[in-house]
Structures are given as structure tokens and as C-alpha cells.
Design an enzyme around this catalytic site. Sequence first.
Site, PDB file in Angstrom:
ATOM      1  N   ASN A 167       0.845  -1.196   0.000  1.00 21.98           N
ATOM      2  CA  ASN A 167       0.000   0.000   0.000  1.00 21.98           C
ATOM      3  C   ASN A 167       0.881   1.247   0.000  1.00 21.98           C
ATOM      4  O   ASN A 167       1.862   1.324   0.741  1.00 21.98           O
ATOM      5  CB  ASN A 167      -0.912   0.004   1.233  1.00 21.98           C
ATOM      6  CG  ASN A 167      -2.004  -1.050   1.141  1.00 21.98           C
ATOM      7  OD1 ASN A 167      -2.519  -1.315   0.068  1.00 21.98           O
ATOM      8  ND2 ASN A 167      -2.348  -1.663   2.265  1.00 21.98           N
ATOM      9  N   HIS A 227       6.319  -1.784   3.629  1.00 24.96           N
ATOM     10  CA  HIS A 227       6.109  -3.187   3.985  1.00 24.96           C
ATOM     11  C   HIS A 227       5.354  -3.904   2.885  1.00 24.96           C
ATOM     12  O   HIS A 227       4.537  -3.309   2.185  1.00 24.96           O
ATOM     13  CB  HIS A 227       5.366  -3.317   5.316  1.00 24.96           C
ATOM     14  CG  HIS A 227       4.120  -2.498   5.393  1.00 24.96           C
ATOM     15  ND1 HIS A 227       4.138  -1.141   5.642  1.00 24.96           N
ATOM     16  CD2 HIS A 227       2.815  -2.844   5.244  1.00 24.96           C
ATOM     17  CE1 HIS A 227       2.894  -0.687   5.658  1.00 24.96           C
ATOM     18  NE2 HIS A 227       2.079  -1.691   5.402  1.00 24.96           N
ATOM     19  N   HIS A 268       2.713  -6.830   2.261  1.00 29.17           N
ATOM     20  CA  HIS A 268       1.741  -7.769   2.830  1.00 29.17           C
ATOM     21  C   HIS A 268       1.872  -9.079   2.057  1.00 29.17           C
ATOM     22  O   HIS A 268       1.908  -9.085   0.820  1.00 29.17           O
ATOM     23  CB  HIS A 268       0.313  -7.259   2.644  1.00 29.17           C
ATOM     24  CG  HIS A 268      -0.014  -6.026   3.432  1.00 29.17           C
ATOM     25  ND1 HIS A 268      -0.624  -6.065   4.664  1.00 29.17           N
ATOM     26  CD2 HIS A 268       0.173  -4.714   3.152  1.00 29.17           C
ATOM     27  CE1 HIS A 268      -0.804  -4.834   5.116  1.00 29.17           C
ATOM     28  NE2 HIS A 268      -0.328  -3.988   4.213  1.00 29.17           N
TER      29      HIS A 268
END
Length: 113
Positions: free
Chosen positions: A86, A99, A101
Site C-alpha cells: 500500500n 512493507h 503484505h
Amino acid sequence: MDDCIFCKIIRGEIPSTKVYEDDYMLIFKDIEPKAKNHFLCIPKSHFKLLSEMDECQSEMLLKCLKKIPELKKELGLENGYRLVINQGEDAGQSVFHLHIHILSGQKMGWTPA
Ligand code: AMP
């Protein structure tokens, strides 16, 4: 970064359920899973967005992307998986340390909205 929650996890100041760690990255369970298996892979260098990444951080991200499929069993990737990064407000980014996911363990639909 002193007040970054993921930097605190890297430093061991906040507990996490670790699945894998080396000099470049940490992979741990997401605290609010959005799929049967939901992990986060974070580079150990703090940066917020892909657009802010320097050369060294891009090498670290590549190491993350290469490591994930190697952890097929630990991450439950046998039947396929989804990676999500994101970026910013519209995507709903809530933690501003880049990050990945890692979602697996079930069939997934496609519902961007
Ligand atoms: P994003 O919304 O893409 O920024 O993703 C942030 C993710 O971090 C969310 O899925 C949260 O559930 C997860 N998260 C936040 N705090 C923690 C924590 N302490 N341990 C594990 N996962 C966390």
C-alpha cells in the site's frame, strides 16, 4: 526512526510473531489478519514510499522479494499467494515504513474498492 512502530518491532521494543529474520529484513505475522495467513515483510532500513527509496534500499527490497518465495512452507505459499504494497492515503497505508503484505492460505477475490 524513533517513533516508527515497525522500527520498534525490528529493535525488539514491541513484540511480534517472527517467521524469518536476516540482516536485511524481518517477516512477522500481521496483528489483524485479512486472510487465513497474513504476514508482513519489512526491510530493516526505514523508508516510507517506493518513491523515496535509495539504491541501497532498492537492493534490500529486491532481497525481500526473492526471499518470500523461498519460504514457501513457512508462509503457506503452496497454492499461491498475494503480495500487496500500500502506498499513501488512497491505498489506506497506515504504517509509514515500507512493507509487503503476504496473503495466503485461501482463495482470494479482487475487491479494490
Ligand atoms: P498498511 O495499512 O498497508 O500500512 O498496513 C499496516 C499493517 O500493519 C496492518 O495490516 C496492521 O494490521 C499491521 N500492524 C500494525 N501494527 C502491528 C503490530 N504491532 N504487529 C503486527 N502487525 C501490525
